[in-house]
Motif scaffolding. Sequence first.
Motif, PDB file in Angstrom:
ATOM      1  N   VAL A   8      36.032  33.987  36.804  1.00 37.10           N
ATOM      2  CA  VAL A   8      34.952  33.201  36.221  1.00 37.10           C
ATOM      3  C   VAL A   8      35.566  32.427  35.061  1.00 37.10           C
ATOM      4  O   VAL A   8      36.252  33.000  34.217  1.00 37.10           O
ATOM      5  CB  VAL A   8      33.790  34.093  35.730  1.00 37.10           C
ATOM      6  CG1 VAL A   8      32.738  33.256  35.004  1.00 37.10           C
ATOM      7  CG2 VAL A   8      33.165  34.848  36.892  1.00 37.10           C
ATOM      8  N   VAL A  26      27.190  35.736  30.086  1.00 38.11           N
ATOM      9  CA  VAL A  26      28.240  36.163  31.016  1.00 38.11           C
ATOM     10  C   VAL A  26      28.833  37.491  30.558  1.00 38.11           C
ATOM     11  O   VAL A  26      28.955  38.435  31.343  1.00 38.11           O
ATOM     12  CB  VAL A  26      29.327  35.071  31.158  1.00 38.11           C
ATOM     13  CG1 VAL A  26      30.521  35.595  31.935  1.00 38.11           C
ATOM     14  CG2 VAL A  26      28.746  33.832  31.841  1.00 38.11           C
ATOM     15  N   ALA A  33      35.448  36.760  31.791  1.00 35.40           N
ATOM     16  CA  ALA A  33      35.611  35.329  32.055  1.00 35.40           C
ATOM     17  C   ALA A  33      36.770  34.770  31.249  1.00 35.40           C
ATOM     18  O   ALA A  33      37.074  35.261  30.157  1.00 35.40           O
ATOM     19  CB  ALA A  33      34.329  34.580  31.713  1.00 35.40           C
ATOM     20  N   ARG A 102      32.675  29.887  39.230  1.00 36.06           N
ATOM     21  CA  ARG A 102      32.990  31.166  39.876  1.00 36.06           C
ATOM     22  C   ARG A 102      33.304  30.870  41.329  1.00 36.06           C
ATOM     23  O   ARG A 102      32.442  30.415  42.079  1.00 36.06           O
ATOM     24  CB  ARG A 102      31.826  32.132  39.782  1.00 36.06           C
ATOM     25  CG  ARG A 102      32.121  33.473  40.443  1.00 36.06           C
ATOM     26  CD  ARG A 102      30.934  34.390  40.346  1.00 36.06           C
ATOM     27  NE  ARG A 102      31.248  35.672  40.946  1.00 36.06           N
ATOM     28  CZ  ARG A 102      30.326  36.463  41.469  1.00 36.06           C
ATOM     29  NH1 ARG A 102      29.049  36.100  41.455  1.00 36.06           N
ATOM     30  NH2 ARG A 102      30.674  37.609  41.995  1.00 36.06           N
ATOM     31  N   LEU A 119      26.158  34.681  38.929  1.00 39.91           N
ATOM     32  CA  LEU A 119      26.536  36.078  38.716  1.00 39.91           C
ATOM     33  C   LEU A 119      25.692  37.058  39.512  1.00 39.91           C
ATOM     34  O   LEU A 119      26.074  38.220  39.647  1.00 39.91           O
ATOM     35  CB  LEU A 119      26.441  36.419  37.221  1.00 39.91           C
ATOM     36  CG  LEU A 119      27.206  35.488  36.271  1.00 39.91           C
ATOM     37  CD1 LEU A 119      26.968  35.894  34.847  1.00 39.91           C
ATOM     38  CD2 LEU A 119      28.688  35.453  36.607  1.00 39.91           C
TER      39      LEU A 119
END
Length: 121
Positions: A8, A26, A33, A102, A119
Motif C-alpha cells: 500500500v 490506513v 503502508a 493498493r 482496504l
Amino acid sequence: MARNEEDVVIYHNARCSKSRSACEIVAGQGVAARVVEYLKTPPSREELQAVLKKLGMRPSELVRRGEDVFKENYAGKTLSEEQWLDALVAHPILIERPIVVRGDRAVVGRPPEKVLELLDD
C-alpha cells in the motif's frame, strides 16, 4: 493473504489535513503502508501515468485548481491531457491528495474515509 502483505502506497502531503487523516485511517486498519511525500519526492511521468491508470482518471481530473500555481499558469487555458500530465510532473503541488494505491487499484482520499474502499476487500 494478510492485509499488509500487499504493498500500500500513500502519496501524502504532511501539510494537508485530509492527507494526514487518510494516513491515520490506513494505520488504524493495521496496514503497513509506504508513505511518499510527493512534494519532496515527486513521481516521475511514468509513475504518475501508472497511478492515473489505477485511479481510472485523466490527468486533468487530478489537478488542484485552487493552488496559486494553477491560478498563475493554467487558469483559463485549454490543455491536452498530455499537457496536463506535463503540468502535474512540473508542479507536483497540483496533484490532488492523498492518493492511496493498493495493487492495481487506487483512490483519491477525499473524503479520507474513501481509502477504506481499498482496504475492505
